[in-house]
Design an enzyme around this catalytic site. Structure first.
Site, mmCIF file in Angstrom:
data_model
loop_
_atom_site.group_PDB
_atom_site.id
_atom_site.type_symbol
_atom_site.label_atom_id
_atom_site.label_comp_id
_atom_site.label_asym_id
_atom_site.label_seq_id
_atom_site.Cartn_x
_atom_site.Cartn_y
_atom_site.Cartn_z
ATOM 1 N N ASP A 25 8.673 4.008 11.018
ATOM 2 C CA ASP A 25 9.537 2.891 11.425
ATOM 3 C C ASP A 25 10.416 3.350 12.584
ATOM 4 O OD1 ASP A 25 11.267 0.752 11.584
ATOM 5 O OD2 ASP A 25 12.364 1.260 9.747
ATOM 6 N N ASN A 27 12.664 1.024 14.186
ATOM 7 C CA ASN A 27 13.828 0.147 14.415
ATOM 8 C C ASN A 27 14.655 -0.123 13.159
ATOM 9 O OD1 ASN A 27 12.028 -1.422 13.085
ATOM 10 N ND2 ASN A 27 12.057 -3.151 14.514
ATOM 11 N N ASP A 29 14.072 -1.190 10.082
ATOM 12 C CA ASP A 29 13.908 -2.311 9.147
ATOM 13 C C ASP A 29 13.104 -1.910 7.904
ATOM 14 O OD1 ASP A 29 11.373 -2.100 10.177
ATOM 15 O OD2 ASP A 29 11.254 -4.154 10.961
ATOM 16 N N ASP A 33 6.005 0.532 12.549
ATOM 17 C CA ASP A 33 5.711 -0.312 13.716
ATOM 18 C C ASP A 33 4.983 0.502 14.791
ATOM 19 O OD1 ASP A 33 7.826 1.208 14.921
ATOM 20 O OD2 ASP A 33 9.255 -0.148 13.958
ATOM 21 N N ASP A 102 -8.551 -3.275 13.693
ATOM 22 C CA ASP A 102 -9.114 -3.865 12.480
ATOM 23 C C ASP A 102 -9.352 -5.344 12.762
ATOM 24 O OD1 ASP A 102 -9.687 -4.401 9.758
ATOM 25 O OD2 ASP A 102 -8.278 -2.825 9.150
ATOM 26 N N ASP A 204 -13.536 -6.028 8.987
ATOM 27 C CA ASP A 204 -13.164 -6.296 7.604
ATOM 28 C C ASP A 204 -14.253 -7.119 6.898
ATOM 29 O OD1 ASP A 204 -10.781 -6.172 5.722
ATOM 30 O OD2 ASP A 204 -11.071 -8.344 5.776
ATOM 31 N N GLU A 267 -16.984 -2.788 7.166
ATOM 32 C CA GLU A 267 -16.624 -2.603 5.749
ATOM 33 C C GLU A 267 -17.665 -3.310 4.883
ATOM 34 O OE1 GLU A 267 -13.074 -3.253 2.478
ATOM 35 O OE2 GLU A 267 -13.399 -4.762 4.020
ATOM 36 N N HIS A 329 -6.418 2.323 2.267
ATOM 37 C CA HIS A 329 -5.275 1.548 1.777
ATOM 38 C C HIS A 329 -5.652 0.691 0.577
ATOM 39 C CE1 HIS A 329 -7.669 -1.140 4.138
ATOM 40 N NE2 HIS A 329 -6.946 -2.162 3.770
ATOM 41 N N ASP A 330 -6.927 0.642 0.225
ATOM 42 C CA ASP A 330 -7.374 -0.153 -0.924
ATOM 43 C C ASP A 330 -7.699 0.699 -2.151
ATOM 44 O OD1 ASP A 330 -7.316 -2.535 0.586
ATOM 45 O OD2 ASP A 330 -9.381 -2.265 1.257
#
Ligand code: GLC
Length: 533
Positions: A25, A27, A29, A33, A102, A204, A267, A329-330
């Site tokens: 990150d 910034n 939040d 990013d 992606d 995807d 994928e 990530h899955d």
């Protein structure tokens, strides 16, 4: 499998997946990013990978964290803007790395202007860009298809009196790839990013892209049990992997090839025989790399691994280049699944098998199971089927960079918790420890890069031990033997007939005694073999 000589970058290289919400990150939040990714590019380059695959960065309501795209040609404001993207791509290229985006073609967000138009009336010109059907005879959904995230795949639209199809969330309506205008619009999307210099795409759920024209019910899956996802009650016979989807894959490849040295990664979750079809033919090639998830999906023992490797290698078309994935990530973290010692063995396997490896951010630190309190869980798949404990959040936690507050990931509380052990398990700590997982990965990646045997060499499975997996990689005068002990006891191994055992080039352990013909518990070793007599 024979040695290959004429090799493009994506055959020799290693792909590193960055999940942008959780990388860095910039910034404050609590959400990663693009400027954060730029700030960490030196780390990626020093790790020794070749290409970055960035999970979706396009404008999105984030119902499925970016896999619900509201504008295919923009940048999500949380992540940055097009100017930052252009800076990212030039900084990536300046370091000799490649960038894959992606591409999410099967469905858009329900907030995409195309869908807003499509649902506005039955005679809107974009109506046919999505998949609309009348109710079934009983007034219910048009057929029995089940969404991958549970429940019917059909959502009723009160205003226009029809159902629309969504293979995932109802916020992710499926696009209609039988419509030529939609197809042309999507080709423009690919051109938009290729013109900006991206080196390829991860596509995807590509095998979902076309559905059977008559929308018949899917057959029941007799093997289904309640512990398994609701989706698997049915066999997705008519909703996925239709012959027409391969024609799209051919078209996408032709477009990518018209830009030169670009790569398409698809994928795809399918059995070997159908999976291999996604390579296409030499005359009509399809994706370069149909993602191979078998190391994630199968039991972690030598006998199973030997079988899946042999079957997969045997299923490839002669011109098809293999690839291997060990985390995403899955999927659950590899170290959570097999433990830290075996996670090193897994790393050695991934980086010494024949084919392009894909490494997921954080696996190079050996991040394992992460505790996520129920009130902080965010994964929509998990929130819809919580009883199965299948959450994907545990592999999406932020990268721990150092032991500063919030692990140097952010100056604010991150969107997901950090790994429990982030104070010790972080990039700075592991960089300083020569026996760490990170340094082990760096060493293996450097070795792989310098070794023709490991990158493009031939591959031969050896041995038949249930606890030890071994194989030879060979190119020119370099012959390597890889011995992986999948058990927690020391095991003997045999030197392949006709060879002499040379130096130990790498071990998963800090101190290896493997020259004696024995590998220690949980040890993986790479040996040089001396001449075949
Ligand atoms: C892919 C993505 C996954 C997403 C799904 C729907 O499987 O990897 O994260 O939820 O597609 O787009």
């Amino acid at each position: 499998m024979a040695e290959r000589r004429d090799t493009p970058w994506w055959e020799r290289g290693v792909i590193y997946q960055i999940y942008p919400r959780s990388f860095q990150d910039s910034n404050g939040d609590g959400i990663g990013d693009l400027a954060g990714v730029i700030a960490r590019l030196d780390y990626v380059a020093q790790l020794g990978v070749d290409a970055i695959w960035l999970s979706p960065i396009f404008p999105s309501p984030m119902a499925d964290f970016g896999y619900d795209v509201a504008d295919y040609c923009g940048i999500e404001p949380l992540f940055g803007d097009l100017a930052t993207f252009d800076r990212l791509i030039s900084e990536i290229h300046a370091r000799g790395l490649k960038l894959l985006l992606d591409f999410v073609p099967n469905h858009s967000s329900d907030q995409h202007p195309w869908f807003i138009e499509s649902r506005s009336s039955r005679d809107n010109p974009k109506r046919d860009w999505y998949i609309w059907r009348d109710a079934g005879a009983d007034g219910g959904p048009p057929n029995n298809w089940i969404s991958d995230f549970g429940g019917s795949s059909w959502e009723w639209d009160e205003a226009t009196g029809q159902y629309y199809l969504h293979a995932f969330l109802k916020e992710q309506p499926d696009l209609n790839w039988r419509n030529p205008e939609l197809r042309a619009a999507m080709s423009d999307v690919l051109r938009f990013w290729l013109d900006r210099g991206v080196d390829g795409f991860r596509i995807d759920v590509i095998w979902h892209m076309i559905k059977h024209e008559a929308f018949p019910d899917n057959p029941l899956n007799p093997a289904w049990t309640p512990e398994v996802r609701e989706r698997d009650k049915l066999i997705q016979l008519h909703s996925t992997d239709q012959p027409e989807a391969h024609t799209i894959s051919v078209e996408m490849r032709r477009l990518a090839d018209s830009y030169g040295d670009r790569v398409l990664v698809g994928e795809i979750f399918l059995p070997n025989d159908r999976h291999a079809k996604w390579y296409g033919t030499p005359e009509q090639p399809q994706v370069h790399l149909p993602f191979n998830f078998q190391l994630i999906e199968n039991p972690w023992d030598a006998a199973s691994l030997r079988q899946i490797i042999a079957d997969y290698e045997g299923s490839l078309p002669a011109f098809g280049w293999p690839n291997w994935v060990i985390g995403s990530h899955d999927a659950p973290r590899i170290a959570a699944r097999v433990g830290e010692a075996q996670a090193r063995v897994a790393a050695m396997l991934l980086l010494t098998l024949r084919g392009t490896p894909t490494l997921y951010q954080g696996d190079e630190l050996g991040i394992g199971e992460v505790t996520i309190p129920p009130e902080r869980m965010r994964d929509p798949q998990h929130l819809r089927e919580p009883e199965r404990g299948i959450g994907r959040d545990r592999s999406r936690t932020p990268m721990p960079w150092n032991d500063a507050p919030f692990a140097g990931f952010s100056t604010a509380e991150p969107w997901l918790p950090l790994n429990d052990d982030w104070r010790a398990r972080n990039v700075a700590a592991q960089s300083a420890d020569e026996h760490s997982m990170l340094r082990f990965f760096q060493k293996l990646l450097a070795l792989r890069r310098s070794s023709p045997a490991l990158t493009i060499g031939s591959f031969t499975l050896k041995g038949a031990d249930d606890e030890v997996l071994s194989y030879i990689r060979q190119a020119g005068d370099e012959t390597l033997l890889i011995v992986l002990n999948l058990s927690s006891q020391a095991r003997r191994f045999a030197t392949p007939h006709g060879y002499g055992l040379g130096d130990t080039i790498a071990s998963t352990l800090a101190r290896s005694d493997a020259k004696t013909g024995t590998v220690a518990a949980d040890e993986g070793v790479i040996f040089r073999l001396t001449g075949k007599h």
